[in-house]
Write a protein that holds these residues in place. Structure first.
Motif, PDB file in Angstrom:
ATOM      1  N   VAL A  22      51.012  39.034  35.777  1.00  7.50           N
ATOM      2  CA  VAL A  22      49.602  39.039  35.403  1.00  7.50           C
ATOM      3  C   VAL A  22      48.834  38.215  36.427  1.00  7.50           C
ATOM      4  O   VAL A  22      49.252  37.119  36.793  1.00  7.50           O
ATOM      5  CB  VAL A  22      49.388  38.450  33.978  1.00  7.50           C
ATOM      6  CG1 VAL A  22      47.905  38.276  33.679  1.00  7.50           C
ATOM      7  CG2 VAL A  22      50.019  39.343  32.923  1.00  7.50           C
ATOM      8  N   ARG A  23      47.728  38.761  36.897  1.00 10.50           N
ATOM      9  CA  ARG A  23      46.860  38.014  37.814  1.00 10.50           C
ATOM     10  C   ARG A  23      45.413  38.126  37.334  1.00 10.50           C
ATOM     11  O   ARG A  23      45.079  38.996  36.539  1.00 10.50           O
ATOM     12  CB  ARG A  23      46.967  38.597  39.232  1.00 10.50           C
ATOM     13  CG  ARG A  23      48.191  38.106  39.999  1.00 10.50           C
ATOM     14  CD  ARG A  23      48.363  38.852  41.300  1.00 10.50           C
ATOM     15  NE  ARG A  23      48.754  40.253  41.047  1.00 10.50           N
ATOM     16  CZ  ARG A  23      48.756  41.200  41.974  1.00 10.50           C
ATOM     17  NH1 ARG A  23      48.366  40.926  43.214  1.00 10.50           N
ATOM     18  NH2 ARG A  23      49.130  42.433  41.677  1.00 10.50           N
ATOM     19  N   VAL A  24      44.580  37.238  37.856  1.00 14.45           N
ATOM     20  CA  VAL A  24      43.152  37.290  37.530  1.00 14.45           C
ATOM     21  C   VAL A  24      42.359  37.328  38.837  1.00 14.45           C
ATOM     22  O   VAL A  24      42.844  36.872  39.874  1.00 14.45           O
ATOM     23  CB  VAL A  24      42.703  36.071  36.686  1.00 14.45           C
ATOM     24  CG1 VAL A  24      43.336  36.075  35.318  1.00 14.45           C
ATOM     25  CG2 VAL A  24      42.991  34.764  37.401  1.00 14.45           C
ATOM     26  N   ARG A  25      41.146  37.882  38.777  1.00 13.55           N
ATOM     27  CA  ARG A  25      40.324  37.891  39.983  1.00 13.55           C
ATOM     28  C   ARG A  25      38.828  37.936  39.652  1.00 13.55           C
ATOM     29  O   ARG A  25      38.441  38.264  38.530  1.00 13.55           O
ATOM     30  CB  ARG A  25      40.701  39.068  40.889  1.00 13.55           C
ATOM     31  CG  ARG A  25      40.291  40.422  40.349  1.00 13.55           C
ATOM     32  CD  ARG A  25      40.756  41.522  41.301  1.00 13.55           C
ATOM     33  NE  ARG A  25      40.252  42.819  40.898  1.00 13.55           N
ATOM     34  CZ  ARG A  25      40.748  43.979  41.305  1.00 13.55           C
ATOM     35  NH1 ARG A  25      41.788  44.002  42.125  1.00 13.55           N
ATOM     36  NH2 ARG A  25      40.222  45.118  40.900  1.00 13.55           N
ATOM     37  N   ASN A  26      38.035  37.589  40.645  1.00 17.96           N
ATOM     38  CA  ASN A  26      36.566  37.645  40.559  1.00 17.96           C
ATOM     39  C   ASN A  26      35.965  36.824  39.416  1.00 17.96           C
ATOM     40  O   ASN A  26      35.102  37.302  38.683  1.00 17.96           O
ATOM     41  CB  ASN A  26      36.092  39.102  40.447  1.00 17.96           C
ATOM     42  CG  ASN A  26      36.489  39.924  41.650  1.00 17.96           C
ATOM     43  OD1 ASN A  26      36.562  39.399  42.771  1.00 17.96           O
ATOM     44  ND2 ASN A  26      36.773  41.196  41.443  1.00 17.96           N
ATOM     45  N   MET A  27      36.424  35.583  39.297  1.00 18.72           N
ATOM     46  CA  MET A  27      35.881  34.715  38.249  1.00 18.72           C
ATOM     47  C   MET A  27      34.653  33.976  38.770  1.00 18.72           C
ATOM     48  O   MET A  27      34.699  33.389  39.850  1.00 18.72           O
ATOM     49  CB  MET A  27      36.925  33.674  37.833  1.00 18.72           C
ATOM     50  CG  MET A  27      38.144  34.267  37.152  1.00 18.72           C
ATOM     51  SD  MET A  27      39.268  32.989  36.549  1.00 18.72           S
ATOM     52  CE  MET A  27      39.918  32.374  38.082  1.00 18.72           C
ATOM     53  N   HIS A  30      45.609  28.012  35.169  1.00 19.94           N
ATOM     54  CA  HIS A  30      45.785  28.157  36.626  1.00 19.94           C
ATOM     55  C   HIS A  30      47.187  27.755  37.081  1.00 19.94           C
ATOM     56  O   HIS A  30      47.603  28.086  38.182  1.00 19.94           O
ATOM     57  CB  HIS A  30      44.717  27.345  37.370  1.00 19.94           C
ATOM     58  CG  HIS A  30      44.803  25.870  37.117  1.00 19.94           C
ATOM     59  ND1 HIS A  30      44.481  25.317  35.896  1.00 19.94           N
ATOM     60  CD2 HIS A  30      45.189  24.850  37.905  1.00 19.94           C
ATOM     61  CE1 HIS A  30      44.664  24.009  35.959  1.00 19.94           C
ATOM     62  NE2 HIS A  30      45.088  23.699  37.172  1.00 19.94           N
ATOM     63  N   LYS A  31      47.898  27.039  36.199  1.00 19.82           N
ATOM     64  CA  LYS A  31      49.259  26.623  36.572  1.00 19.82           C
ATOM     65  C   LYS A  31      50.266  27.758  36.385  1.00 19.82           C
ATOM     66  O   LYS A  31      51.353  27.722  36.951  1.00 19.82           O
ATOM     67  CB  LYS A  31      49.691  25.419  35.720  1.00 19.82           C
ATOM     68  CG  LYS A  31      48.932  24.152  36.071  1.00 19.82           C
ATOM     69  CD  LYS A  31      49.325  23.018  35.128  1.00 19.82           C
ATOM     70  CE  LYS A  31      48.351  21.854  35.279  1.00 19.82           C
ATOM     71  NZ  LYS A  31      48.380  20.976  34.089  1.00 19.82           N
ATOM     72  N   ILE A  32      49.945  28.717  35.546  1.00 18.89           N
ATOM     73  CA  ILE A  32      50.916  29.804  35.309  1.00 18.89           C
ATOM     74  C   ILE A  32      50.423  31.196  35.730  1.00 18.89           C
ATOM     75  O   ILE A  32      51.222  32.108  35.870  1.00 18.89           O
ATOM     76  CB  ILE A  32      51.382  29.842  33.819  1.00 18.89           C
ATOM     77  CG1 ILE A  32      50.186  29.874  32.843  1.00 18.89           C
ATOM     78  CG2 ILE A  32      52.278  28.659  33.485  1.00 18.89           C
ATOM     79  CD1 ILE A  32      50.589  30.238  31.425  1.00 18.89           C
ATOM     80  N   ILE A  33      49.111  31.332  35.928  1.00 20.67           N
ATOM     81  CA  ILE A  33      48.590  32.652  36.301  1.00 20.67           C
ATOM     82  C   ILE A  33      47.984  32.590  37.701  1.00 20.67           C
ATOM     83  O   ILE A  33      47.167  31.710  37.992  1.00 20.67           O
ATOM     84  CB  ILE A  33      47.498  33.125  35.308  1.00 20.67           C
ATOM     85  CG1 ILE A  33      47.990  33.015  33.862  1.00 20.67           C
ATOM     86  CG2 ILE A  33      46.982  34.520  35.662  1.00 20.67           C
ATOM     87  CD1 ILE A  33      48.575  34.226  33.234  1.00 20.67           C
ATOM     88  N   LYS A  34      48.368  33.528  38.529  1.00 17.60           N
ATOM     89  CA  LYS A  34      47.855  33.550  39.905  1.00 17.60           C
ATOM     90  C   LYS A  34      46.448  34.136  39.980  1.00 17.60           C
ATOM     91  O   LYS A  34      46.117  35.102  39.294  1.00 17.60           O
ATOM     92  CB  LYS A  34      48.785  34.395  40.777  1.00 17.60           C
ATOM     93  CG  LYS A  34      49.933  33.622  41.356  1.00 17.60           C
ATOM     94  CD  LYS A  34      50.496  34.354  42.582  1.00 17.60           C
ATOM     95  CE  LYS A  34      51.723  33.614  43.087  1.00 17.60           C
ATOM     96  NZ  LYS A  34      52.910  34.456  43.118  1.00 17.60           N
ATOM     97  N   VAL A  35      45.641  33.528  40.847  1.00 15.15           N
ATOM     98  CA  VAL A  35      44.317  34.066  41.104  1.00 15.15           C
ATOM     99  C   VAL A  35      44.407  34.925  42.360  1.00 15.15           C
ATOM    100  O   VAL A  35      44.851  34.462  43.410  1.00 15.15           O
ATOM    101  CB  VAL A  35      43.275  32.944  41.310  1.00 15.15           C
ATOM    102  CG1 VAL A  35      41.901  33.540  41.601  1.00 15.15           C
ATOM    103  CG2 VAL A  35      43.210  32.037  40.095  1.00 15.15           C
ATOM    104  N   GLN A  36      44.011  36.177  42.226  1.00 14.50           N
ATOM    105  CA  GLN A  36      44.048  37.084  43.372  1.00 14.50           C
ATOM    106  C   GLN A  36      42.771  36.918  44.181  1.00 14.50           C
ATOM    107  O   GLN A  36      41.676  36.990  43.635  1.00 14.50           O
ATOM    108  CB  GLN A  36      44.162  38.519  42.871  1.00 14.50           C
ATOM    109  CG  GLN A  36      44.383  39.525  43.971  1.00 14.50           C
ATOM    110  CD  GLN A  36      44.442  40.952  43.415  1.00 14.50           C
ATOM    111  OE1 GLN A  36      44.953  41.189  42.332  1.00 14.50           O
ATOM    112  NE2 GLN A  36      43.902  41.884  44.164  1.00 14.50           N
ATOM    113  N   GLU A  37      42.925  36.650  45.472  1.00  6.02           N
ATOM    114  CA  GLU A  37      41.736  36.428  46.326  1.00  6.02           C
ATOM    115  C   GLU A  37      41.060  37.753  46.636  1.00  6.02           C
ATOM    116  O   GLU A  37      41.679  38.763  46.795  1.00  6.02           O
ATOM    117  CB  GLU A  37      42.132  35.733  47.627  1.00  6.02           C
ATOM    118  CG  GLU A  37      42.736  34.339  47.417  1.00  6.02           C
ATOM    119  CD  GLU A  37      41.828  33.375  46.659  1.00  6.02           C
ATOM    120  OE1 GLU A  37      40.594  33.446  46.827  1.00  6.02           O
ATOM    121  OE2 GLU A  37      42.345  32.556  45.889  1.00  6.02           O
TER     122      GLU A  37
END
Lengths: 141, 109
Positions: B83-88, B102-109
């Motif tokens: 699972v990743r997150v982006r555009n926050m 943020h410690k377990i889920i990667k933020v996609q640049e």
């Protein structure tokens, strides 16, 4: 001393979570908060109202009360329900504690209220309901 | 081939083994229930390996949103997916940080 007050009552429907936080934010605008402070208020109210709906009334219909008070530069927001109440408030306020993991409650509601407001007080009695009082001072810029 | 399901606000796009979730304008408890149903109906088919939460249109999220992300992370972890997150925006990013996610889920640049 500047004073203002508002009182809002609504059904414990999840549609009203947005209504409540937007109303609280609108009430707070008379203190000229910055966007971040408005966002803090919205999040804290959303958490308290969601708790009332999900935990207080356990998704049954009841009435949630949102009270807003402004005293000088401080906004005091009270969210009240007449639901099941909390037997152990201290335990309920522990980060990551949740009674409803199956509904994907993260156990972060009170943690967010504490993080985004200056003061948080929770009063509750089993079978009588819960009252969450939150204060935030908006400095004059 | 991509397949799009959802309402104007909330929705998912599936491309091969990747699901992109449009989190909608406000990810609170009310919207999270709807989003979860939509997402899990697709995940249960077992083809998805990557889930991306896209917050492009999102200007509000509370702990219900955090619960929704953690829930999907648990599902994906159990099948060896991600699972990743982006555009926050800064508001969403702050919620993400304070929750410790943020410690377990990667933020996609």
């Amino acid at each position: 001393m500047y004073k203002n007050h508002m009182h809002l009552e609504f059904d414990s429907r999840s549609e009203n979570e947005r209504f409540a936080r937007v109303t609280a934010a609108a009430f707070a605008t008379q203190l000229n908060p910055i966007m971040e402070e408005l966002s803090d208020i919205k999040t804290a109210v959303s958490e308290a109202v969601t708790n009332a709906i999900v935990h207080g009334y356990e998704n049954h219909t009841g009435t949630v009360i949102l009270e807003g008070e402004i005293v000088d530069r401080t906004i005091i927001l009270t969210v009240k329900d007449y639901g099941v109440g909390i037997a152990d408030v201290k335990k309920a306020m522990e980060p990551l504690f949740t009674t409803k993991p199956e509904e994907e409650r993260a156990g972060m509601g009170f943690m967010f209220m504490e993080a985004f407001m200056d003061e948080l007080k929770v009063e509750s009695k089993p079978d009588e309901g819960t009252c969450v009082i939150m204060k935030k001072t908006i400095i004059e810029r | 081939m991509s397949q799009e399901v959802g309402t104007e606000e909330i929705g998912i796009v599936v491309e091969d083994d990747t699901m992109i979730i449009r989190a909608g304008g406000e990810l609170d408890h009310h919207n999270a229930v709807e989003l979860r149903t939509l997402v899990d109906r697709e995940l249960i088919k077992g083809k998805i390996k990557n889930v991306i939460f896209d917050f492009t249109d999102t200007n509000f999220m509370d702990s219900s949103g955090i619960g929704t992300i953690i829930g999907r992370q648990k599902i994906m972890e159990s099948i060896g997916g991600s699972v990743r997150v982006r555009n926050m925006n800064p508001n969403i990013s702050r919620i993400f940080q304070i929750s410790g996610l943020h410690k377990i889920i990667k933020v996609q640049e």
